[in-house]
Structure formats: C-alpha cells, structure tokens
Design an enzyme around this catalytic site. Structure first.
Site, PDB file in Angstrom:
ATOM      1  CG  ASN A   7      -1.837   1.227   1.247  1.00 44.81           C
ATOM      2  OD1 ASN A   7      -1.429   2.312   0.828  1.00 44.81           O
ATOM      3  ND2 ASN A   7      -3.049   1.058   1.728  1.00 44.81           N
ATOM      4  CD  GLU A  34      -4.858   4.212   0.985  1.00 41.97           C
ATOM      5  OE1 GLU A  34      -5.355   5.339   0.912  1.00 41.97           O
ATOM      6  OE2 GLU A  34      -4.336   3.748   2.017  1.00 41.97           O
ATOM      7  CG  ASP A 145      -4.510  -1.988   3.543  1.00 44.91           C
ATOM      8  OD1 ASP A 145      -4.814  -2.660   4.547  1.00 44.91           O
ATOM      9  OD2 ASP A 145      -4.475  -0.741   3.550  1.00 44.91           O
ATOM     10  CG  ASN A 147      -7.706  -1.288   5.995  1.00 46.19           C
ATOM     11  OD1 ASN A 147      -6.896  -0.747   6.754  1.00 46.19           O
ATOM     12  ND2 ASN A 147      -8.016  -0.785   4.816  1.00 46.19           N
ATOM     13  CG  ASP A 216      -0.384  -4.027   4.386  1.00 48.76           C
ATOM     14  OD1 ASP A 216      -0.941  -3.489   3.419  1.00 48.76           O
ATOM     15  OD2 ASP A 216      -0.134  -3.429   5.466  1.00 48.76           O
ATOM     16  CG  ASP A 245       0.092   4.892   5.917  1.00 43.07           C
ATOM     17  OD1 ASP A 245       0.231   4.593   4.712  1.00 43.07           O
ATOM     18  OD2 ASP A 245      -1.002   5.176   6.421  1.00 43.07           O
ATOM     19  CG  HIS A 246       0.226   0.331   4.454  1.00 47.23           C
ATOM     20  ND1 HIS A 246      -0.563  -0.698   4.918  1.00 47.23           N
ATOM     21  CD2 HIS A 246      -0.540   1.447   4.511  1.00 47.23           C
ATOM     22  CE1 HIS A 246      -1.767  -0.223   5.235  1.00 47.23           C
ATOM     23  NE2 HIS A 246      -1.778   1.067   5.000  1.00 47.23           N
TER      24      HIS A 246
END
Length: 254
Positions: A7, A34, A145, A147, A216, A245-246
């Site tokens: 991501n 994303e 991802d 989530n 992930d 951020d990933h």
DNA sequence: ATGGTCGATAGTCGA
C-alpha cells in the site's frame, strides 16, 4: 516466483520509493494499493523502463489498485463480480499460472459507522466472489491491504485495540471465513520474530514507537502451500524519508 | 499526551 504487495499511499508521491524497491527486489508481481490516481494519469513511464507491465484500476484521490508484472497477465478483471461499487479496490489477473487477486479492503473507520457497514458488505460480497473463483482456479493468491489484523499477535497493543476497527470480532470472522474456503495466511507458515508489522500510523510517531499492526496479508490457496518457500515483511521502505505508512510484504513460490 | 500526519486537492476528506 516472487510476489509482493505494498500500500503505497499515492503512487505519484512514492515514485522513487517504488522504482528503487523494484530495482532492488525484482519481484515478478507487485500489487499496489491506494494508488490515488486516475488511469489516464498513472505514471506508466516510470515502470516500463524497469521491465514492468502495468495493469490498473484507479480513481481520483482515493483508493486505486495496480498490478506491476514482469510478464503480461492474462484474464485481467476489475472489481468484485456481483457487487456494484464506485470505489476501485480489486484488480486480478493470472500470472505464471496463479490467479493473483490484489485487494484494498475498506478501512471501516470505526466499528458501527457507515463506513464499517460498507466494509462488512464488501467482505460479504468478496467472499461470495471467491467461492465462484474457486470453482475455476486452484492456484490463487489473495494479497493486499486487508485492513484486518488477523490475531492479537499482529497488534502492538491488543488490549488498546480490543474490538476496535481492524481488530473487531466481526472483521476477524470474515477473514477466517475466507481462510476456511481453503486459504492460508502465508506469513504464519514460517517462524517469525515477535512484533513484526506492515503498517504504522503516521500520527503519534507510531513507527518510532513500534506501534504497528500486520494488516497487509498474502493468502495462498491450499494448492500453493507446498510451493511457498518464504513469506516475509520488508521493513526497509518504512524507515526511508517520506515513506508510505505501509511497508511491502512478500512471498516466494518455488 | 484522547492528540497527532500524511496524500490528493483546492476546502476537506479519508486513512
């Protein structure tokens, strides 16, 4: 075959990171989530010189998924069959005899919110879609991802996150339902250190404080279990300047 | 520390 997921939180903002990572790691497939860009504005030119084909399902500002592959995939599909959705969250294709399904599962915001209801609905329809795909394909990789942190061991502070979004029973139940169709969380096929995560919030200096989560995932169908020789997280990109951020997660198939 | 920081985009929304 090396298959990875990342991501990137904006593919244009992360061009140098992704290009450099591809050159160093040479995956056969990199699934991006994303990407946050319309198809016509996707930075194709950055990846073609590196030897990667680009398959995309994008939208403006939000969501967006892509497959970067060394060979041209076949049977490319976009979205979840049977689920009308204006958010671009799934792109799939057959790479080296494996159906690779790249997913950006809805975040869900908070338990009980409208966005959480959408997440539940999305998971229900994605589950039904997988049932139909399993009638046609044996070798399947679902990565992206999710989530969802599969278990407390995947969360830096399970008590703090108990029944919060990403960790709630309802979300974990859907993940387990998917696994029960005949998939394995590849990461747990192998012995791992403690405290390995794939995402750390930008806020509150979460990365420095090691406050992460493993959301992930790379799920492999049972038919691929014997071929899976490695599953790991590459934490290097998260420590670089202006990171996503990933951080990338990978598997290797023999 | 009950807040904070990003990306895409042009005032906020979403994560």
């Amino acid at each position: 075959m090396k298959i990875a997921s990342w991501n990137v939180n904006g593919v244009r903002a992360r061009l140098d990171h992704v290009s450099g990572w591809l050159e160093t790691n040479q995956p056969d497939v990199l699934a991006l989530q994303e990407t946050k860009v319309m198809d016509e504005m996707f930075p194709f030119d950055a990846f073609k010189p590196l030897g990667y084909q680009v398959s995309i399902y994008g939208q403006k500002s939000y969501n967006g998924v892509a497959l970067l592959t060394k060979k041209i995939p076949t049977e490319i599909t976009k979205g979840v069959e049977g689920f009308s959705d204006d958010q671009t969250r799934v792109i799939a294709g057959v790479c080296g005899g494996v159906l690779v399904i790249n997913v950006y599962v809805p975040n869900g915001q908070s338990v009980g919110s409208e966005k959480f209801d959408y997440k539940m609905s999305w998971l229900k329809h994605f589950y039904a879609y997988l049932q139909t795909l399993l009638k046609v394909h044996q070798k399947i990789v679902i990565l992206g991802d999710f989530n969802i942190a599969p278990a407390d061991v995947d969360v830096h502070d399970p008590e703090l996150w108990k029944n919060k979004v990403l960790c709630s029973d309802n979300e974990r139940r859907w993940l387990n339902q998917i696994l029960d169709l005949g998939f394995i969380d590849s990461f747990r096929l192998f012995e791992q250190e403690e405290g390995l995560y794939s995402w750390w919030d930008y806020r509150a200096a979460a990365y420095r404080r090691k406050m992460g989560m493993r959301i992930d995932l790379i799920l492999i169908s049972d038919a691929l279990k014997k071929e899976c020789i490695k599953s790991y997280i590459d934490e290097v990109p998260r420590g670089q300047d202006r990171p996503s951020d990933h951080t990338p997660v990978l598997i290797e198939l023999s």
